[in-house]
Design a protein around this motif. Structure first.
Motif, PDB file in Angstrom:
ATOM      1  N   THR A  11      60.958  34.578  73.396  1.00 22.44           N
ATOM      2  CA  THR A  11      61.999  33.775  72.315  1.00 22.44           C
ATOM      3  C   THR A  11      62.625  32.585  72.430  1.00 22.44           C
ATOM      4  N   LEU A  12      62.982  31.930  73.250  1.00 24.91           N
ATOM      5  CA  LEU A  12      63.672  30.667  73.720  1.00 24.91           C
ATOM      6  C   LEU A  12      62.623  29.550  73.954  1.00 24.91           C
ATOM      7  N   PRO A  13      61.445  29.532  74.393  1.00 21.90           N
ATOM      8  CA  PRO A  13      60.587  28.935  74.612  1.00 21.90           C
ATOM      9  C   PRO A  13      59.931  28.873  73.488  1.00 21.90           C
ATOM     10  N   MET A  14      59.256  29.898  72.221  1.00 22.43           N
ATOM     11  CA  MET A  14      58.471  29.635  70.800  1.00 22.43           C
ATOM     12  C   MET A  14      59.889  29.167  69.413  1.00 22.43           C
ATOM     13  N   LEU A  15      61.172  29.922  69.881  1.00 25.89           N
ATOM     14  CA  LEU A  15      61.830  28.592  69.110  1.00 25.89           C
ATOM     15  C   LEU A  15      62.564  27.364  69.304  1.00 25.89           C
ATOM     16  N   THR A  16      62.020  26.518  70.272  1.00 20.73           N
ATOM     17  CA  THR A  16      62.493  25.209  70.910  1.00 20.73           C
ATOM     18  C   THR A  16      62.566  24.299  70.206  1.00 20.73           C
ATOM     19  N   PRO A  17      61.119  24.803  68.581  1.00 21.16           N
ATOM     20  CA  PRO A  17      60.820  23.051  68.323  1.00 21.16           C
ATOM     21  C   PRO A  17      61.978  23.701  67.152  1.00 21.16           C
ATOM     22  N   ILE A  18      62.291  24.669  66.324  1.00 20.73           N
ATOM     23  CA  ILE A  18      63.415  24.839  65.374  1.00 20.73           C
ATOM     24  C   ILE A  18      64.811  24.688  66.086  1.00 20.73           C
ATOM     25  N   ILE A  19      65.476  25.007  67.270  1.00 26.53           N
ATOM     26  CA  ILE A  19      66.485  23.998  68.434  1.00 26.53           C
ATOM     27  C   ILE A  19      66.195  22.276  67.970  1.00 26.53           C
ATOM     28  N   PHE A  20      64.706  22.049  68.382  1.00 27.83           N
ATOM     29  CA  PHE A  20      64.738  20.865  68.273  1.00 27.83           C
ATOM     30  C   PHE A  20      65.307  20.139  66.916  1.00 27.83           C
ATOM     31  N   PHE A  21      64.478  20.991  65.989  1.00 25.00           N
ATOM     32  CA  PHE A  21      65.364  20.117  63.983  1.00 25.00           C
ATOM     33  C   PHE A  21      66.546  20.737  63.807  1.00 25.00           C
ATOM     34  N   ASN A  22      67.099  21.928  64.218  1.00 20.63           N
ATOM     35  CA  ASN A  22      68.404  22.003  64.328  1.00 20.63           C
ATOM     36  C   ASN A  22      69.298  20.861  64.729  1.00 20.63           C
ATOM     37  N   LEU A  23      68.922  20.627  66.200  1.00 24.57           N
ATOM     38  CA  LEU A  23      69.686  19.363  66.677  1.00 24.57           C
ATOM     39  C   LEU A  23      70.079  18.361  66.025  1.00 24.57           C
ATOM     40  N   ILE A  24      68.483  17.880  65.658  1.00 26.67           N
ATOM     41  CA  ILE A  24      68.445  16.547  64.824  1.00 26.67           C
ATOM     42  C   ILE A  24      69.152  16.814  63.664  1.00 26.67           C
ATOM     43  N   LEU A  25      69.338  17.339  62.931  1.00 28.08           N
ATOM     44  CA  LEU A  25      70.137  17.798  61.820  1.00 28.08           C
ATOM     45  C   LEU A  25      71.951  17.552  61.943  1.00 28.08           C
ATOM     46  N   GLN A  26      71.659  18.400  63.192  1.00 22.68           N
ATOM     47  CA  GLN A  26      73.427  18.570  63.354  1.00 22.68           C
ATOM     48  C   GLN A  26      74.089  17.556  63.686  1.00 22.68           C
ATOM     49  N   LEU A  27      73.069  17.086  64.543  1.00 24.17           N
ATOM     50  CA  LEU A  27      73.609  15.286  65.402  1.00 24.17           C
ATOM     51  C   LEU A  27      74.148  14.408  64.488  1.00 24.17           C
ATOM     52  N   ILE A  28      72.768  14.594  63.560  1.00 26.43           N
ATOM     53  CA  ILE A  28      73.348  13.084  62.394  1.00 26.43           C
ATOM     54  C   ILE A  28      74.090  13.503  62.031  1.00 26.43           C
ATOM     55  N   GLY A  29      74.501  14.753  60.795  1.00 28.41           N
ATOM     56  CA  GLY A  29      75.480  15.514  60.633  1.00 28.41           C
ATOM     57  C   GLY A  29      77.020  15.152  61.004  1.00 28.41           C
ATOM     58  N   ALA A  30      76.945  15.350  62.087  1.00 29.42           N
ATOM     59  CA  ALA A  30      78.341  15.842  63.231  1.00 29.42           C
ATOM     60  C   ALA A  30      78.645  13.345  63.345  1.00 29.42           C
ATOM     61  N   PHE A  31      77.230  13.178  63.122  1.00 28.36           N
ATOM     62  CA  PHE A  31      77.911  11.376  63.887  1.00 28.36           C
ATOM     63  C   PHE A  31      78.953  11.089  61.991  1.00 28.36           C
ATOM     64  N   GLN A  32      78.463  11.235  61.176  1.00 27.15           N
ATOM     65  CA  GLN A  32      78.769  11.040  59.614  1.00 27.15           C
ATOM     66  C   GLN A  32      80.059  11.633  59.010  1.00 27.15           C
ATOM     67  N   SER A  33      80.627  12.930  59.859  1.00 28.49           N
ATOM     68  CA  SER A  33      81.331  13.695  59.919  1.00 28.49           C
ATOM     69  C   SER A  33      82.878  12.600  59.290  1.00 28.49           C
ATOM     70  N   PHE A  34      83.687  13.378  58.236  1.00 30.94           N
ATOM     71  CA  PHE A  34      84.424  11.965  57.473  1.00 30.94           C
ATOM     72  C   PHE A  34      85.861  12.809  56.669  1.00 30.94           C
ATOM     73  N   THR A  35      85.107  13.683  56.192  1.00 33.93           N
ATOM     74  CA  THR A  35      86.306  14.457  55.458  1.00 33.93           C
ATOM     75  C   THR A  35      87.096  14.461  55.869  1.00 33.93           C
ATOM     76  N   GLN A  36      86.620  15.677  56.979  1.00 31.48           N
ATOM     77  CA  GLN A  36      87.732  16.623  57.980  1.00 31.48           C
ATOM     78  C   GLN A  36      88.687  16.146  58.159  1.00 31.48           C
ATOM     79  N   ALA A  37      88.799  14.571  59.285  1.00 32.96           N
ATOM     80  CA  ALA A  37      89.567  13.598  59.828  1.00 32.96           C
ATOM     81  C   ALA A  37      90.206  13.075  58.842  1.00 32.96           C
ATOM     82  N   PHE A  38      89.387  12.564  57.888  1.00 31.32           N
ATOM     83  CA  PHE A  38      91.062  12.061  56.628  1.00 31.32           C
ATOM     84  C   PHE A  38      91.085  13.258  56.304  1.00 31.32           C
TER      85      PHE A  38
END
Length: 309
Positions: free
Chosen positions: A217-244
């Motif tokens: 499961t984990l080896p076969m999912l590594t491309p999906i994990i990588f994709f989600n990691l990039i998306l969530q990483l970028i989104g987390a750096f741009q977080s604003f509304t919650q803190a404001f």
């Protein structure tokens, strides 16, 4: 007609048709290109130019060289904002992805009403960045909020989680983890693409569920994990509304929720230092690009694809 002439005639028809199709495609894409130029590329170029100026929105910008970038090295609040943002990203994103993967595995086992569960779990991703949820979150973790009411049932005295510098950032991390729906749906789609024969062969060889998860499961999912990691990483750096919303736009208490984007907003629209805010925006772009590039470089050591030997 010669054979050569006939060949040229046959070849000419598809080429002419292809040119017509290309023109039609360009016409359909033209509004998108115009939007890209006016809404994305244009403002980016303008902000880059403003980052080398002193501009307060009330008078024309004045060129000041790289003073805005030099100022960043001396700005202690900016350093604090970077530390808070890094802490938020590097803790909440892995927890969010871990929870999303866990629930995706549970849902992949063929529960009744799967579409209902999937929709219910996806809903926080749609609402998590909204002002309404941020206000609700502030109420939940307030002194008289639901969290303290539940703790009181067990004889635990609550506190003002939002007003405590040691726990305020943690509440925002919990909010980000709660918005696990989008990566969960992507994980679920990835799990459905893993061939069942792999698990059947592993079961024949005596592999238990834990071994199957680790070696299949984990080896076969590594491309999906990588994709989600990039998306969530970028989104987390741009977080604003919650803190404001949670901090009332101050980043408090004691700058414990001072996200980088919130400090950028304060500089640009509260203090009218638009030149400095533009320079901060480009620093954020460089930071996000650097972490994205680092992840792409590191992916060759842990991301596996079906076509690899």
């Amino acid at each position: 007609m010669s054979a050569l002439g006939e060949l040229r005639r046959v070849k000419g028809q598809p080429a002419s048709k292809q040119r017509k199709q290309n023109k039609a495609a360009f016409l359909f894409l033209l509004p998108w290109f115009i939007g890209l130029a006016l809404i994305t590329v244009g403002p980016m170029v303008a902000s880059l130019a403003l980052s080398f100026t002193r501009y307060n929105l009330l008078s024309p910008p004045r060129f000041n060289g790289i003073q805005n970038y030099i100022r960043m090295f001396e700005d202690e609040r900016l350093h604090k904002a970077l530390a808070v943002t890094f802490q938020y990203v590097f803790i909440s994103v892995p927890l969010q992805l871990g929870l999303a993967l866990l629930l995706a595995i549970v849902l992949d086992r063929g529960l009744r009403g799967l579409s209902l569960y999937r929709s219910a779990f996806y809903l926080p991703s749609l609402l998590g960045a909204s002002v309404a949820i941020a206000i609700l979150w502030r109420q939940l973790f307030g002194v008289d909020g639901l969290v303290n009411v539940v703790l009181g049932w067990f004889g635990i005295e609550g506190q003002g989680w939002i007003s405590n510098p040691e726990t305020a950032l943690g509440t925002l991390m919990i909010l980000n983890v709660w918005t696990f729906g989008a990566p969960m749906v992507i994980f679920l789609a990835g799990l459905r693409q893993i061939p069942v024969m792999y698990y059947e062969a592993a079961a024949v060889d005596g592999a238990n569920r834990r071994q199957q998860f680790r070696h299949i499961t984990l080896p076969m999912l590594t491309p999906i994990i990588f994709f989600n990691l990039i998306l969530q990483l970028i989104g987390a750096f741009q977080s604003f509304t919650q803190a404001f919303v949670v901090s009332g736009g101050t980043g408090g208490p004691v700058d414990s929720t001072l996200f980088y984007t919130l400090y950028l907003y304060q500089q640009g629209f509260a203090n009218l230092n638009m030149g400095y805010a533009s320079a901060m925006a480009w620093l954020l772009l460089v930071i996000v690009a650097a972490f994205t590039a680092l992840n792409f470089w590191a992916s060759k050591y842990w991301v596996f694809y079906d076509d690899q030997d």
